[in-house]
Write a protein that holds these residues in place. Sequence first.
Motif, PDB file in Angstrom:
ATOM      1  N   GLU A 168       2.503   1.401  -9.645  1.00 10.94           N
ATOM      2  CA  GLU A 168       1.175   1.103  -8.425  1.00 10.94           C
ATOM      3  C   GLU A 168      -0.037  -0.393  -8.793  1.00 10.94           C
ATOM      4  N   GLN A 176       2.664   5.927  -7.406  1.00  9.80           N
ATOM      5  CA  GLN A 176       1.534   7.114  -7.772  1.00  9.80           C
ATOM      6  C   GLN A 176       1.639   8.545  -7.657  1.00  9.80           C
ATOM      7  N   GLN A 177       2.550   9.082  -6.816  1.00  9.44           N
ATOM      8  CA  GLN A 177       3.039  10.561  -6.046  1.00  9.44           C
ATOM      9  C   GLN A 177       4.055   9.900  -7.757  1.00  9.44           C
ATOM     10  N   ASP A 211       1.708   3.503  -3.367  1.00 13.82           N
ATOM     11  CA  ASP A 211       0.928   5.769  -2.643  1.00 13.82           C
ATOM     12  C   ASP A 211       2.654   6.256  -3.307  1.00 13.82           C
ATOM     13  N   GLU A 217       1.241  -1.078  -0.457  1.00  2.00           N
ATOM     14  CA  GLU A 217       0.033  -0.055   0.323  1.00  2.00           C
ATOM     15  C   GLU A 217       0.635   1.082   0.269  1.00  2.00           C
ATOM     16  N   GLU A 218       1.920   1.235   0.346  1.00  2.00           N
ATOM     17  CA  GLU A 218       2.800   2.028   0.673  1.00  2.00           C
ATOM     18  C   GLU A 218       3.686   2.203  -0.497  1.00  2.00           C
TER      19      GLU A 218
END
Length: 289
Positions: free
Chosen positions: A62, A40-41, A37, A33-34
Amino acid sequence: MAPQSAAQSLLNKAEKKFNSSTGWFSSASTKYEEAGDLYQQAANAFKLEKLFRESGDCFSKEAECRERGNETNDAANAWWNAAKAYKQGYPDLAVQALGQTIVHLTKSGRFRQAADREKEIAQIYLKEANDVAKACESFERAGEWYAQEDAQATANSCFKDAADLHADLDQFPQAIARYEQVADASLSSALTRYSVKEYWLRSGLCALAMRDVVTAKRNMARYGQLDTTFPSTREAKFVMALVEAIEAGDLQQFSTVVGEYDQVTKLDNWKTSILLKIKRTLDEEPDLR
């Protein structure tokens, strides 16, 4: 040494997290999950820098993280974002990413959204990859899914596009079947009934393109039974005038009929193309009686 960009810095952090081992107080799902993220960034940062291949690759990573964390909705969205990035110059990768999006959407029963993505694939094949056959397949698949979801108008639009492409590929029986399918669906609504004459016109031209004036005349008569106003339309009269010219083997008459129609109703590219195909059959076989 040039300073590292913000996007590259985020990508490095994402990869470090993705490849890290889980500790006593963290789980694999939390790790992915981290990492997701961070990917995605990084993807959004690369997009700001107009590095669309890198952006698409990060969105794809991602998506992999979301899949490993069993976040199927987020995975579908990440693949779609990857496709949108890849569309900026990488059509093959965009198609692959949209295909992954569709896998997740159909598994979760979201066929309307799957149809939207399949339609995007069709448009990429048509406009970017110049693969008419695959575009045709995708339009038909999207149309079937739209129809299942009661989005009949959008389904008809896809089936009509597929019919046009079948004709471009000289697959005239398949084109006629699709035009008739769309016409049948359109007859039932006052809002769409006006468009039926266009579909029947195209069907008639397809019959003539495959040198079958018998089928053309039979179909036009049947369409007149389905809608008694059709025989008096310019579209029906145009097809029948072409039939007369073809049966007479008269190339000049054929050209005159086409020219007179074009003066009143401008021929679009599709009609111009198929009329040229019909004209070639008349050149090759001057007497079709």
